[in-house]
Design a protein around this motif. Structure first.
Motif, PDB file in Angstrom:
ATOM      1  N   GLY A  14       0.817  -1.215   0.000  1.00  0.00           N
ATOM      2  CA  GLY A  14       0.000   0.000   0.000  1.00  0.00           C
ATOM      3  C   GLY A  14       0.846   1.258   0.000  1.00  0.00           C
ATOM      4  O   GLY A  14       0.590   2.204  -0.741  1.00  0.00           O
ATOM      5  N   LEU A  18       1.118   3.777  -3.152  1.00  0.00           N
ATOM      6  CA  LEU A  18       0.747   5.165  -2.886  1.00  0.00           C
ATOM      7  C   LEU A  18       1.876   6.100  -3.320  1.00  0.00           C
ATOM      8  O   LEU A  18       1.631   7.166  -3.890  1.00  0.00           O
ATOM      9  N   SER A  21       1.814   6.197  -7.072  1.00  0.00           N
ATOM     10  CA  SER A  21       0.679   7.019  -7.479  1.00  0.00           C
ATOM     11  C   SER A  21       1.005   8.498  -7.358  1.00  0.00           C
ATOM     12  O   SER A  21       0.677   9.292  -8.251  1.00  0.00           O
ATOM     13  N   ALA A  56      -4.097   5.325  -6.392  1.00  0.00           N
ATOM     14  CA  ALA A  56      -4.107   5.790  -5.003  1.00  0.00           C
ATOM     15  C   ALA A  56      -5.260   5.152  -4.230  1.00  0.00           C
ATOM     16  O   ALA A  56      -5.089   4.754  -3.070  1.00  0.00           O
ATOM     17  N   ALA A  59      -4.243   1.654  -3.527  1.00  0.00           N
ATOM     18  CA  ALA A  59      -3.174   1.629  -2.530  1.00  0.00           C
ATOM     19  C   ALA A  59      -3.728   1.837  -1.128  1.00  0.00           C
ATOM     20  O   ALA A  59      -3.318   1.162  -0.180  1.00  0.00           O
ATOM     21  N   VAL A  60      -4.648   2.775  -0.992  1.00  0.00           N
ATOM     22  CA  VAL A  60      -5.273   3.006   0.313  1.00  0.00           C
ATOM     23  C   VAL A  60      -6.057   1.766   0.742  1.00  0.00           C
ATOM     24  O   VAL A  60      -6.043   1.387   1.917  1.00  0.00           O
TER      25      VAL A  60
END
Length: 171
Positions: A14, A18, A21, A56, A59-60
């Protein structure tokens, strides 16, 4: 309260995605601000910005999943880490070969007339079919109709969509 366990692979992935991203978003915004075309609808930098936003969100989601696993006390499986690393490296190697083949191979164009459509088969179509076939075979697809139809269909769809409809040059 438990501290965050950074050895959890979901948390690591993650954070990594992120970061990727954010880099892609910065590239898109920086390139857009330096370009002469200030209309977002015609800007080629809209695509990286949209991809970065989607990345993103994913990833979150990965980060949240890792935090939830850590909070629930789920142990991280380290025994399969080496096997996963080898699989990821093989997939990256196949992908690298695909890009090298796109850059190096020069296959002459062949044009087929299909009713009202004229279909041009070039380096992109042939290399993409071989790449998708190899990737699907490596990932465990063994049904011959799927191994043949999906790569050919994907390559034809991309070719017709980008060349004939959008008038975009493919590599």
């Amino acid at each position: 309260m438990k501290s965050m366990d950074l050895s959890n692979h979901s948390i690591q992935e993650g954070i990594f995605f992120l970061f990727l991203s954010a880099c892609l978003f910065w590239y898109g915004m920086d390139s857009y601000s330096n370009s002469f075309n200030k209309d977002w609808s015609q800007s080629p930098y809209l695509f990286p910005v949209l991809v970065s936003l989607l990345m993103a969100v994913l990833a979150v989601s990965l980060f949240y999943q890792g935090v939830k696993q850590t909070k629930d006390g789920v142990e991280n499986e380290s025994s399969s880490t080496k096997k996963c690393t080898v699989q990821v490296l093989v997939v990256l190697g196949i992908t690298l070969l695909y890009y090298v083949a796109l850059a190096v191979l020069k296959i002459p164009y062949v044009t087929f007339g299909i009713l009202a459509w004229s279909l041009t088969i070039s380096n992109f179509e042939i290399v993409t079919v071989v790449f998708l076939f190899a990737m699907m075979f490596y990932l465990g697809v063994r049904k011959l109709p799927i191994l043949i139809l999906v790569p050919i269909g994907t390559s034809l769809f991309l070719s017709v969509t980008f060349r004939a409809m959008l008038h975009v040059l493919l590599p």
